[in-house]
Structures are given as structure tokens and as C-alpha cells.
Design a protein around this motif. Structure first.
Motif, PDB file in Angstrom:
ATOM      1  N   CYS A   1      21.533  39.261  84.122  1.00  0.00           N
ATOM      2  CA  CYS A   1      20.112  39.121  84.448  1.00  0.00           C
ATOM      3  C   CYS A   1      19.267  39.150  83.178  1.00  0.00           C
ATOM      4  O   CYS A   1      19.696  39.616  82.133  1.00  0.00           O
ATOM      5  CB  CYS A   1      19.677  40.225  85.410  1.00  0.00           C
TER       6      CYS A   1
ATOM      7  N   HIS B   1      15.841  40.173  83.439  1.00  0.00           N
ATOM      8  CA  HIS B   1      14.577  40.765  83.877  1.00  0.00           C
ATOM      9  C   HIS B   1      14.680  42.296  83.836  1.00  0.00           C
ATOM     10  O   HIS B   1      15.767  42.862  83.844  1.00  0.00           O
ATOM     11  CB  HIS B   1      14.245  40.316  85.295  1.00  0.00           C
TER      12      HIS B   1
ATOM     13  N   ASN C   1      18.510  34.107  91.796  1.00  0.00           N
ATOM     14  CA  ASN C   1      17.283  34.887  91.979  1.00  0.00           C
ATOM     15  C   ASN C   1      16.295  34.535  90.872  1.00  0.00           C
ATOM     16  O   ASN C   1      16.524  34.861  89.708  1.00  0.00           O
ATOM     17  CB  ASN C   1      17.648  36.383  91.948  1.00  0.00           C
TER      18      ASN C   1
ATOM     19  N   HIS D   1      23.716  47.986  86.000  1.00  0.00           N
ATOM     20  CA  HIS D   1      24.349  46.715  86.314  1.00  0.00           C
ATOM     21  C   HIS D   1      25.737  46.664  85.677  1.00  0.00           C
ATOM     22  O   HIS D   1      26.055  47.430  84.767  1.00  0.00           O
ATOM     23  CB  HIS D   1      23.490  45.561  85.800  1.00  0.00           C
ATOM     24  N   ALA D   2      26.537  45.708  86.188  1.00  0.00           N
ATOM     25  CA  ALA D   2      27.935  45.616  85.801  1.00  0.00           C
ATOM     26  C   ALA D   2      28.148  45.468  84.287  1.00  0.00           C
ATOM     27  O   ALA D   2      28.999  46.135  83.693  1.00  0.00           O
ATOM     28  CB  ALA D   2      28.571  44.437  86.524  1.00  0.00           C
ATOM     29  N   GLU D   3      27.359  44.599  83.658  1.00  0.00           N
ATOM     30  CA  GLU D   3      27.571  44.316  82.235  1.00  0.00           C
ATOM     31  C   GLU D   3      27.354  45.562  81.391  1.00  0.00           C
ATOM     32  O   GLU D   3      28.139  45.872  80.487  1.00  0.00           O
ATOM     33  CB  GLU D   3      26.617  43.215  81.770  1.00  0.00           C
TER      34      GLU D   3
ATOM     35  N   LYS E   1      14.956  47.466  88.358  1.00  0.00           N
ATOM     36  CA  LYS E   1      15.227  48.900  88.336  1.00  0.00           C
ATOM     37  C   LYS E   1      16.059  49.234  87.109  1.00  0.00           C
ATOM     38  O   LYS E   1      16.269  50.386  86.768  1.00  0.00           O
ATOM     39  CB  LYS E   1      15.964  49.303  89.605  1.00  0.00           C
ATOM     40  N   GLN E   2      16.545  48.191  86.459  1.00  0.00           N
ATOM     41  CA  GLN E   2      17.409  48.332  85.281  1.00  0.00           C
ATOM     42  C   GLN E   2      16.902  47.403  84.186  1.00  0.00           C
ATOM     43  O   GLN E   2      16.319  46.370  84.486  1.00  0.00           O
ATOM     44  CB  GLN E   2      18.845  47.952  85.661  1.00  0.00           C
TER      45      GLN E   2
ATOM     46  N   ASP F   1      22.763  33.079  88.379  1.00  0.00           N
ATOM     47  CA  ASP F   1      21.999  33.920  89.301  1.00  0.00           C
ATOM     48  C   ASP F   1      20.865  33.098  89.923  1.00  0.00           C
ATOM     49  O   ASP F   1      19.982  32.609  89.222  1.00  0.00           O
ATOM     50  CB  ASP F   1      21.420  35.127  88.543  1.00  0.00           C
TER      51      ASP F   1
ATOM     52  N   ASN G   1      21.397  44.062  96.731  1.00  0.00           N
ATOM     53  CA  ASN G   1      21.811  43.487  95.451  1.00  0.00           C
ATOM     54  C   ASN G   1      23.182  42.832  95.591  1.00  0.00           C
ATOM     55  O   ASN G   1      23.910  43.135  96.528  1.00  0.00           O
ATOM     56  CB  ASN G   1      21.896  44.591  94.388  1.00  0.00           C
TER      57      ASN G   1
ATOM     58  N   ALA H   1      15.426  37.158  88.256  1.00  0.00           N
ATOM     59  CA  ALA H   1      16.427  37.655  87.310  1.00  0.00           C
ATOM     60  C   ALA H   1      16.993  36.553  86.424  1.00  0.00           C
ATOM     61  O   ALA H   1      17.671  36.817  85.428  1.00  0.00           O
ATOM     62  CB  ALA H   1      17.567  38.325  88.078  1.00  0.00           C
TER      63      ALA H   1
ATOM     64  N   VAL I   1      28.644  42.928  91.654  1.00  0.00           N
ATOM     65  CA  VAL I   1      28.927  42.293  90.367  1.00  0.00           C
ATOM     66  C   VAL I   1      29.932  43.141  89.598  1.00  0.00           C
ATOM     67  O   VAL I   1      29.831  44.369  89.567  1.00  0.00           O
ATOM     68  CB  VAL I   1      27.645  42.132  89.508  1.00  0.00           C
TER      69      VAL I   1
HETATM   70  C1  AOF Z   1      23.373  41.486  86.624  1.00  0.00           C
HETATM   71  N1  AOF Z   1      24.353  42.399  86.784  1.00  0.00           N
HETATM   72  O1  AOF Z   1      25.405  43.955  87.961  1.00  0.00           O
HETATM   73  C2  AOF Z   1      23.619  42.826  88.984  1.00  0.00           C
HETATM   74  C3  AOF Z   1      22.637  41.815  88.830  1.00  0.00           C
HETATM   75  O2  AOF Z   1      16.509  45.760  90.640  1.00  0.00           O
HETATM   76  P1  AOF Z   1      17.629  45.548  89.667  1.00  0.00           P
HETATM   77  O3  AOF Z   1      17.254  45.848  88.248  1.00  0.00           O
HETATM   78  O4  AOF Z   1      18.883  46.287  90.063  1.00  0.00           O
HETATM   79  O5  AOF Z   1      17.958  43.973  89.669  1.00  0.00           O
HETATM   80  C4  AOF Z   1      18.518  43.361  90.813  1.00  0.00           C
HETATM   81  C5  AOF Z   1      18.700  41.870  90.524  1.00  0.00           C
HETATM   82  O6  AOF Z   1      19.522  41.655  89.391  1.00  0.00           O
HETATM   83  C6  AOF Z   1      19.432  41.174  91.688  1.00  0.00           C
HETATM   84  O7  AOF Z   1      18.531  40.642  92.627  1.00  0.00           O
HETATM   85  C7  AOF Z   1      20.225  40.075  90.964  1.00  0.00           C
HETATM   86  O8  AOF Z   1      19.438  38.946  90.705  1.00  0.00           O
HETATM   87  C8  AOF Z   1      20.567  40.762  89.657  1.00  0.00           C
HETATM   88  N2  AOF Z   1      21.812  41.500  89.835  1.00  0.00           N
HETATM   89  N3  AOF Z   1      22.569  41.161  87.649  1.00  0.00           N
HETATM   90  O9  AOF Z   1      23.214  40.948  85.540  1.00  0.00           O
HETATM   91  C9  AOF Z   1      24.514  43.097  87.899  1.00  0.00           C
HETATM   92  N4  AOF Z   1      23.731  43.525  90.129  1.00  0.00           N
END
Ligand code: AOF
Ligand code: ZN
Length: 381
Positions: free
Chosen positions: A86, A88, A115, A58-60, A91-92, A113, A28, A118, A31
Motif C-alpha cells: 500500500c 497510504h 483500493n 501490514h504483511a510487508e 491505520k498503518q 491493490d 481488510n 491504498a 496478505v
Molecule cells: C498492504 N499490506 O498487509 C494489507 C494491505 O487501514 P489500513 O492501514 O490497515 O489499510 C487497509 C488497506 O490497505 C486495505 O484496504 C488494502 O487496500 C491495503 N491492505 N496492504 O500493503 C497488507 N493488509
């Protein structure tokens, strides 16, 4: 409200906090996020958070929780995030939704982002009436997710090359003596660096000369036990090498030409290496040499490698640089002079015969480590 100086300060802060989790969140992105309330034209930070560990908050959302914990109300606040929130459920739960529910007024992100899974955070936020913008004012906040963005876009891991050199740019004497150029503390920091990457890559020259372990020793907390990878085109790896004799406990990958990885002549040797616990992988060659881009891609796709530390002699480093595969340089400059044009330079080859053809780097940071200097550069796009 948009003020470049404020944007930079707040995103720098978010980046600094996120950096604490280097080695814990990959693959990941790192962030960080900061929740700010405006008192007239002065920002007041009411919450800070970052992505601490792969799979966790996640950070937010971490920053919003911090805000609540401190007894502040995030409604109407501005959230500064180093990456677009993100949209989506992975995992979060989606950060965009968390921000909408918290009732913030504005979101400022250092970059979108890339990805596809996300993406879309800004669109979702805007639909809910939250102002969104990208601010490119903090170099640190953008640099933070460079490794993630590179991997998503190219499938290649982030590559860091490290070496120690004299003031006059030599990494060993003409006879190959190199222990030690940098000081104790610098070498400790290299061990820490090894504890934060997925793989350490070296060449056969280094294996034969130094018989290295390439492990992270005396590090309080090893975040990732990096696999050791040797570029060994001709499968010369001695079975007595420490990398082989310790392969049971720490993964060792021996990368040789695709031909030798399957051919009859090397079958017995491959079997012995496998019995010792080393993994032999075949990589296509370009002329006499391994296709290093193919090796990196294979490490990423087959072995989950998102970051690589190159600790090699001039040969492999020169080839890596020549193929433009190195993203970051960590150079230790020791207060020592050899004054010998036959002493070894960091990289062999002839990448740039003229200054206009030189590879360009950006100075990211420099730090005094006792009597050495630790300098970090990033490849300029
Ligand atoms: C954010 N804030 O702090 C991060 C983000 O599997 P998950 O749920 O942890 O999602 C991972 C994806 O989310 C990662 O590939 C990237 O696109 C985004 N990471 N987004 O808003 C965060 N770490
Ligand atoms: Zn998120």
C-alpha cells in the motif's frame, strides 16, 4: 531474477502464512509477505510475515520486522507479497515507504491493490529505484485476496455456499431427512467456517424444517460472531423459532419484501419480532422473490458484512446460483448413496439445460475429512 517456479513457491508460502488469519483481518484483505535473499540463483527466506488482525501491522512490515528479529539485513533483498504494497497512511503507515527505507531491491506482488485509497505502491517503489513486477504464478496468492477485490470492485460481500451430499449428489431423502449425511468432523469444520464469516444466510424453508441456530458451537476461538440472516419474503418467521428467541444474544436479521417491512398488516408482527431482538429489513422484490443482490448489497453497506455463508435448502441456493451471486462452494461428499431421483439435490431450478450453459467452477482444494471429502470450488470468471 524471475523464475516462474520460484515465484510460485515463494508466493504460495506467503499465501499459506496469510491464511492463518482468516476471519481476523476482514474487511481488510488477507496478505502475506516473504523476504528473500538470493544466494547465487538459490533463494533464501530471511523473513516471513502476514497481516494478523484488522488495524494491526501490514504483511510487508511484519515480514521486514521478522527479518530484523532474525538478525538479517533486508538490504538488496526481494520481497514477495500477495498484494501490491500500500501507499497510504491508514491505520498503518504505508508499506511502500517501509520497503524503501529497508533498502530492498525488488518487489514481486501477486496482484495490484484495487483500493483507490491504498493504490500506487508500485509507482512509489519504482520512483525510489526498486524493481516491481506482478507475478500470476501462484493461484493461492491470487485467490487469497479475491474476496477483498470483489468487495472493492462491486460492493458485494464474498459468498460461500456450503452443503453436504451423498456420492450421488443428494442433500436429503425425498421426505427431507438429512441428519446426518456428513460425519462428525465435517460438521465441526462447518462450525469453524461459521466462526469466520460475518453472516450466515438461510431461507424460510430451512427455518421451518430444521429450526436451526446457525451458530458456531464447540469452536475454540470464534473470530467473528456471524449474524444470522433469513430470506423471508412474506415475513412468515415464527416468533418461536430459535433464531428469534436467541436474537437478543446473536444478531438475527429477517429480510422480507419492502412492502411487508413497512405495511400496516404486518406492524404488530414486526413489533413482536423487534421486541425479541430481531431486526426486520425490507428488500425490493423481483416477481415473488427477494432481490438477493439487493439483500447482499444492503448487508454490506448497512451491516458491515464482507463475507456470507449460505446454508440453505435447494430453493434459496438455486436462486442465489441463478443470480450468479455465489463465489465459492464448500461441498462435503459423504460415502453414502440414495439412488433416488426424487431425493433432494443441492439446488433447485433450471440454471443450465445444456452442458454448454453450465456454470463453471475451478477446483481450489480437496481434503479428506475422516470418511468424507471436503471440496472447495471457486466460480470461474
Ligand atoms: C498492504 N499490506 O498487509 C494489507 C494491505 O487501514 P489500513 O492501514 O490497515 O489499510 C487497509 C488497506 O490497505 C486495505 O484496504 C488494502 O487496500 C491495503 N491492505 N496492504 O500493503 C497488507 N493488509
Ligand atoms: Zn500496507
Amino acid at each position: 531474477m524471475s523464475d516462474p517456479a520460484f515465484d510460485r513457491r515463494l508466493l504460495d508460502l506467503a499465501a499459506r502464512v496469510a491464511m492463518r488469519s482468516v476471519g481476523n483481518v476482514e474487511p481488510n484483505p488477507l496478505v502475506g509477505a516473504v523476504v528473500v535473499r538470493w544466494m547465487g540463483s538459490t533463494p533464501e527466506v530471511i523473513g516471513i510475515g502476514h497481516h494478523r488482525r484488522f488495524g494491526e501491522a501490514h504483511a510487508e512490515r511484519a515480514a521486514l520486522s521478522d527479518c530484523m528479529r532474525r538478525g538479517h539485513d533486508p538490504r538488496g533483498a526481494t520481497v514477495y507479497a500477495t498484494l501490491e504494497p500500500c501507499n497510504h497512511t491508514g491505520k498503518q503507515p504505508p508499506c511502500a515507504l517501509g520497503l524503501i527505507e529497508a533498502g530492498v531491491a525488488e518487489v514481486v506482488a501477486a496482484r495490484r491493490d484495487p483500493n483507490p485509497l491504498a493504490a500506487g505502491g508500485f509507482e512509489a517503489l519504482e520512483k525510489a529505484g526498486i524493481r516491481c513486477r506482478v507475478s500470476g504464478d501462484s493461484r493461492a496468492a491470487i485467490a487469497l485476496s479475491d474476496p477483498f477485490v470483489k468487495r472493492v470492485k462491486t460492493g458485494l460481500p464474498w459468498v460461500i455456499a456450503k452443503w453436504a451430499q451423498t456420492i450421488d449428489g443428494r442433500v436429503a431423502t425425498r421426505n427431507g431427512e438429512s441428519k446426518w449425511i456428513s460425519g462428525d468432523r465435517s460438521r465441526k469444520r462447518v462450525h469453524r467456517l461459521r466462526a469466520r464469516v460475518d453472516a450466515v444466510l438461510t431461507g424460510m424453508g430451512t427455518v421451518l424444517a430444521d429450526d436451526p441456530m446457525l451458530t458456531a458451537r464447540d469452536v475454540r476461538r470464534v473470530r467473528r460472531a456471524a449474524m444470522r440472516v433469513v430470506a423471508d419474503t412474506d415475513l412468515d418467521m415464527p416468533e418461536t423459532a430459535k433464531l428469534v428467541t436467541t436474537a437478543r444474544d446473536l444478531r438475527t436479521i429477517v429480510a422480507c419484501s419492502a412492502e411487508l417491512a413497512t405495511g400496516e398488516i404486518t406492524r404488530a408482527k414486526r413489533q413482536r419480532l423487534a421486541t425479541a431482538g430481531a431486526v426486520v429489513v425490507g428488500v425490493p422484490t423481483i416477481g415473488e422473490r427477494l432481490d438477493l443482490a439487493a439483500l447482499l448489497r444492503l448487508l454490506a453497506s448497512e451491516h458491515g458484512v464482507s463475507s456470507v455463508l449460505v446454508e440453505s435448502g435447494p430453493g434459496l441456493l438455486g436462486s442465489m446460483l441463478d443470480a450468479d451471486l455465489v463465489d465459492e462452494l464448500v461441498v462435503y461428499v459423504a460415502p453414502m448413496m440414495l439412488g433416488d431421483e426424487m431425493a433432494r439435490a443441492a439446488a433447485a431450478g433450471r440454471i443450465a439445460p445444456t452442458l454448454s450453459m453450465a456454470q463453471r467452477y475451478e477446483l481450489l482444494r480437496a481434503k479428506r475429512i475422516e470418511n468424507d471429502l471436503e471440496v472447495v470450488y471457486r466460480r470461474r470468471a
